[in-house]
Write a protein that holds these residues in place. Structure first.
Motif, PDB file in Angstrom:
ATOM      1  N   GLN A  54       4.820 -65.619 -12.873  1.00 26.32           N
ATOM      2  CA  GLN A  54       4.566 -66.343 -11.632  1.00 26.32           C
ATOM      3  C   GLN A  54       3.422 -67.301 -11.941  1.00 26.32           C
ATOM      4  O   GLN A  54       2.359 -66.889 -12.377  1.00 26.32           O
ATOM      5  N   ILE A  55       3.682 -68.572 -11.750  1.00 30.89           N
ATOM      6  CA  ILE A  55       2.686 -69.599 -12.040  1.00 30.89           C
ATOM      7  C   ILE A  55       2.291 -70.243 -10.723  1.00 30.89           C
ATOM      8  O   ILE A  55       3.159 -70.651  -9.942  1.00 30.89           O
ATOM      9  N   LEU A  56       1.007 -70.323 -10.469  1.00 32.13           N
ATOM     10  CA  LEU A  56       0.516 -70.959  -9.254  1.00 32.13           C
ATOM     11  C   LEU A  56       0.111 -72.392  -9.574  1.00 32.13           C
ATOM     12  O   LEU A  56      -0.640 -72.634 -10.513  1.00 32.13           O
ATOM     13  N   VAL A  57       0.633 -73.330  -8.790  1.00 33.25           N
ATOM     14  CA  VAL A  57       0.367 -74.752  -9.015  1.00 33.25           C
ATOM     15  C   VAL A  57      -0.080 -75.396  -7.711  1.00 33.25           C
ATOM     16  O   VAL A  57       0.234 -74.924  -6.621  1.00 33.25           O
ATOM     17  N   ARG A  58      -0.818 -76.494  -7.852  1.00 34.25           N
ATOM     18  CA  ARG A  58      -1.153 -77.307  -6.681  1.00 34.25           C
ATOM     19  C   ARG A  58      -1.471 -78.711  -7.146  1.00 34.25           C
ATOM     20  O   ARG A  58      -1.857 -78.935  -8.291  1.00 34.25           O
ATOM     21  N   ARG A  59      -1.334 -79.624  -6.248  1.00 33.87           N
ATOM     22  CA  ARG A  59      -1.657 -81.008  -6.559  1.00 33.87           C
ATOM     23  C   ARG A  59      -3.176 -81.151  -6.627  1.00 33.87           C
ATOM     24  O   ARG A  59      -3.891 -80.558  -5.822  1.00 33.87           O
ATOM     25  N   PRO A  60      -3.651 -81.957  -7.565  1.00 34.57           N
ATOM     26  CA  PRO A  60      -5.096 -82.185  -7.626  1.00 34.57           C
ATOM     27  C   PRO A  60      -5.576 -82.877  -6.363  1.00 34.57           C
ATOM     28  O   PRO A  60      -4.876 -83.723  -5.799  1.00 34.57           O
ATOM     29  N   ARG A  61      -6.747 -82.526  -5.927  1.00 33.20           N
ATOM     30  CA  ARG A  61      -7.332 -83.180  -4.755  1.00 33.20           C
ATOM     31  C   ARG A  61      -7.981 -84.483  -5.210  1.00 33.20           C
ATOM     32  O   ARG A  61      -8.442 -84.598  -6.343  1.00 33.20           O
ATOM     33  N   PRO A  62      -8.054 -85.451  -4.317  1.00 37.94           N
ATOM     34  CA  PRO A  62      -8.705 -86.711  -4.690  1.00 37.94           C
ATOM     35  C   PRO A  62     -10.178 -86.464  -5.025  1.00 37.94           C
ATOM     36  O   PRO A  62     -10.831 -85.616  -4.432  1.00 37.94           O
TER      37      PRO A  62
END
Length: 66
Positions: A54-62
């Motif tokens: 299970q890999i947790l990902v998120r978009r980088p914040r500005p």
């Protein structure tokens, strides 16, 4: 071949694994989701049986200065 893995099936898979950890369980993904993380689950076959993560990902914040 990839197929979606439901939460119940995933947690059962992790529970059967010798290397299973709470960090691979659905409840941990729910805790992290509050801060924008999304769980991606990968399962593949091996000679020893199915393996996965299970890999947790998120978009980088500005950046605050950008």
């Amino acid at each position: 071949m990839t197929e979606p893995v439901g939460a119940e099936a995933w947690d059962a898979f992790v529970a059967r694994s010798d290397l299973g950890s709470h960090l691979q369980q659905t409840p941990w993904a729910r805790v992290k989701a509050v801060n924008g993380w999304v769980a991606r689950r990968i399962v593949t076959a091996s000679a020893a049986g199915p393996i996965g993560a299970q890999i947790l990902v998120r978009r980088p914040r500005p950046l605050p200065w950008g």
